[in-house]
Design an enzyme around this catalytic site. Structure first.
Site, PDB file in Angstrom:
ATOM      1  N   ASP A 245      82.298   3.722  52.976  1.00  0.00           N
ATOM      2  CA  ASP A 245      82.628   2.566  53.804  1.00  0.00           C
ATOM      3  C   ASP A 245      82.023   1.281  53.226  1.00  0.00           C
ATOM      4  OD1 ASP A 245      83.777   1.945  56.551  1.00  0.00           O
ATOM      5  OD2 ASP A 245      81.792   1.036  56.762  1.00  0.00           O
ATOM      6  N   GLU A 299      85.512   2.103  49.504  1.00  0.00           N
ATOM      7  CA  GLU A 299      86.311   1.093  50.191  1.00  0.00           C
ATOM      8  C   GLU A 299      85.885  -0.249  49.620  1.00  0.00           C
ATOM      9  OE1 GLU A 299      87.377  -0.602  54.623  1.00  0.00           O
ATOM     10  OE2 GLU A 299      85.346  -0.093  54.106  1.00  0.00           O
TER      11      GLU A 299
HETATM   12  C1  NOJ Z   1      85.568  -0.259  57.306  1.00  0.00           C
HETATM   13  C2  NOJ Z   1      86.099   0.785  58.228  1.00  0.00           C
HETATM   14  O1  NOJ Z   1      87.249   1.342  57.676  1.00  0.00           O
HETATM   15  C3  NOJ Z   1      86.346   0.095  59.537  1.00  0.00           C
HETATM   16  O2  NOJ Z   1      87.075   0.891  60.434  1.00  0.00           O
HETATM   17  C4  NOJ Z   1      85.010  -0.308  60.094  1.00  0.00           C
HETATM   18  O3  NOJ Z   1      85.203  -1.060  61.272  1.00  0.00           O
HETATM   19  C5  NOJ Z   1      84.213  -1.153  59.112  1.00  0.00           C
HETATM   20  N1  NOJ Z   1      84.290  -0.664  57.765  1.00  0.00           N
HETATM   21  C6  NOJ Z   1      82.766  -1.167  59.487  1.00  0.00           C
HETATM   22  O4  NOJ Z   1      82.201   0.094  59.261  1.00  0.00           O
END
Ligand code: NOJ
Ligand code: CA
Length: 600
Positions: A245, A299
């Protein structure tokens, strides 16, 4: 908005970070771990590739997948119960969105205990049963590593906020205020300032997301060691890797200076460019990842194409892949929806492919739990064209030189939800944006809601539509988020029974992909980048060459193959084609939303 002018304005902010990255690029980590060296020796276009290049990943958002105890919330047993469905579809890896103990300020992306299963989802026995069920079927599990921040209810933060000399104080970033206000002008992605004053000590803590998601302080070696331990805990249980993440955000800017005014609307480009990000990832690789056979996907929000190889070049020993957001955000400026064109989409695909190069690898995805439904976004979700366009998008997504990530329900062509007012949304992001934009008077409620209907994350979070039973068969109770009312027409049971369905097109595509190395590893070339209606590209491996033609319109298009190409045979069509091609054909009459893979 990742426009050229925006990037130029930010370039001075990012220059320092980039210089550091490039130095690191020139000095690849030559550690002696053999697993990693195998990866480095495997160029992208060879069939002896590591498993994660040939994997097909299916993302499960557990809250919305399948509820087995009637509390309206999906659970781990619900996933176990559907493993045969996933196996039959042809996916071999599941990415599970967070399943850890959490107060759910952001649906599990706020973790209270990294070693415990969220009670709504079940317990560790359920997790182990899920894993065993997957192993039995030859499937692998990757889990979400959410370590830019924890929950404010994590025991580290509960301790940290107690006093300035608490041993956990430095697990988070604390600063004194400036002139009675926050320490700097950083905005939070979920509205307001990224700093929150804590009464116990009068200092502020940093949170890039909600106030209940304090950012961990990666400068502290104890924090990094804790994260490595958590990773080992789950790898030792048998998971096969991590989706990480907002991983580029873990390194913060030295001295935390104010953002320049132009960067305020898109702080991700600064948050993602902290000076020690690559050091932390190489350390994580050395300490943990290199000792297991893992898949890692970052990500990479805030990462430009130019920077991507810094994360994914196998010689650097960081991550296997990242998610590029340029495609799913092609038509977005924050919560605003913009128009997009097919040539723009094609150019984005070509650039993503180039960033992979010979030593990196890419992901292919058209949706996830943070984006609208793929068919509503890039296809045509009207009743007449929904199925054909969903199949066309599947053809495109599954014929890229990249590891595909399917999002739950997209294999059924699930659509955006018909939201009416604010009360229909659950998302913490929406609440924050409403305060920042609508309550502040900057934007009218009607304007915000009109865009939100198309861009909201909740579009993808409505429950899976399993059948035409009440609540789409997702739950016998009251679903935590309303089921899309189109479930009688759009559901898994009817599609599994129908060989012409979207589900079966996915299944056939995955089968063809598995049997055709060129569709996984072959070189990608866009033959006709400027064509506004047709996406035409080849995938080539050694002497095998395939042509993919996709008509992105509701019209019939007469298409002459470029460069004197001739069709040898049809490999797979999405059911739209009306003519069967004779060997040697040099033109095709493409039906609306036709998508066909040919052998050349
Ligand atoms: C990215 C995640 O995919 C999302 O759903 C989340 O709100 C944020 N990061 C914070 O963790
Ligand atoms: Ca449940």
């Amino acid at each position: 908005m990742q426009t050229a002018s925006f990037r130029r304005t930010l370039s001075s902010v990012m220059l320092g970070a980039l210089a550091i990255c490039q130095t690191a690029m020139g000095t690849p980590n030559t550690g002696s771990d053999t697993a990693r060296e195998d990866v480095a020796k495997t160029p992208a276009a060879r069939p002896d590739a590591p498993w994660w290049k040939e994997a097909v990943v299916y993302q499960v958002y557990p809250r919305s997948f399948n509820d087995t105890n009637g509390d309206g919330i999906g659970d781990l047993n619900g996933i176990t119960a559907k493993l045969d469905y996933l196996k039959a579809l042809g996916v071999d890896t599941i990415w599970l969105s967070p399943h850890f103990d959490s107060p759910n300020a952001d649906n599990g992306y706020d973790i209270r205990d990294y070693r415990k299963v969220m009670s709504e989802f079940g317990d560790m026995d359920d997790f182990e049963r899920l894993l065993a069920g997957m192993n039995k079927r030859g499937m692998r599990l990757i889990i979400d590593l959410v370590v830019n921040h924890s929950s404010d209810e994590h025991r580290w933060f509960v301790e940290s906020r107690r006093s300035k000399d608490n041993p956990y104080r430095d697990y988070y970033t604390w600063r004194d205020g400036k002139d009675g206000a926050a320490p700097n002008n950083y905005p939070s992605f979920f509205g307001g300032s990224a700093w929150k004053k804590d009464e116990a000590t009068g200092q502020y803590y940093l949170h890039y997301f909600a106030g209940k998601q304090p950012d961990l302080n990666w400068e502290n070696p104890e924090v990094r060691a804790e994260v490595h331990d958590i990773m080992r805990f789950w790898l030792d249980k048998g998971v096969s890797g991590f989706r990480m993440d907002v991983i580029p955000f873990i390194s913060k800017q030295d001295g935390l200076p104010d953002l320049p005014a132009q960067a305020l609307a898109h702080p991700e480009f600064v948050y993602a460019n902290g000076p020690r990000i690559h050091e932390y990832l190489q350390e994580m690789n050395r300490e943990v990842l290199s000792r297991y056979d893992t898949m890692t996907v970052g990500e990479a929000f805030g990462i430009t194409f130019e920077q991507a190889p810094l994360f994914t070049d196998a010689r650097r020993h960081e991550l296997n892949m990242i998610f590029h957001f340029d495609l799913v955000r092609l038509d977005r400026d924050g919560w605003r929806k913009k128009d997009w064109t097919l040539p723009e989409l094609k150019a984005t695909y070509a650039r993503i492919d180039r960033t992979g190069g010979d030593h990196g690898w890419n992901t292919s995805f058209l949706g996830n739990h943070d984006n609208p439904r793929a068919v509503s976004h890039f296809g045509d979700d009207s009743p007449e064209w929904r199925a054909a366009s969903a199949k066309a998008l599947a053809t495109m997504m599954l014929t890229q030189r990249a590891t595909p990530f399917l999002y739950q329900g997209d294999e059924l062509g699930m659509t955006n939800y018909p939201f009416r007012g604010l009360e229909d949304y659950d998302d913490v992001e929406v609440k924050g944006q409403w305060r920042d934009f609508v309550e502040s008077g900057k934007v009218s409620a009607d304007e915000y809601l009109a865009h939100l209907r198309q861009t909201s994350r909740d579009n993808a979070r409505t429950p899976m539509q399993w059948s035409d039973a009440p609540n789409g068969g997702f739950t016998t109770g009251k679903p935590w988020l309303a089921v899309n009312p189109n479930y009688p027409q759009v559901n898994a049971a009817s599609q599994v029974d129908d060989p012409g369905s979207i589900y079966h097109h996915y299944r056939r595509l995955l089968e063809v992909r598995r049997q055709t190395p060129a569709l996984i590893h072959g070189q990608f070339r866009d033959l006709d980048p400027a064509n506004p209606k047709v996406f035409a590209y080849t995938r080539t491996l050694d002497d095998k060459r395939y042509l993919v033609l996709i008509n992105f319109t509701r019209e019939t298009v007469a298409y002459d193959l470029p460069e004197g190409l001739k069709i040898a045979a049809t490999l797979l069509d999405n059911g739209a084609a009306q003519e069967s091609m004779q060997p040697g054909a040099a033109s095709v009459t493409l039906q609306p939303w036709q998508a066909t893979i040919y052998r050349l």
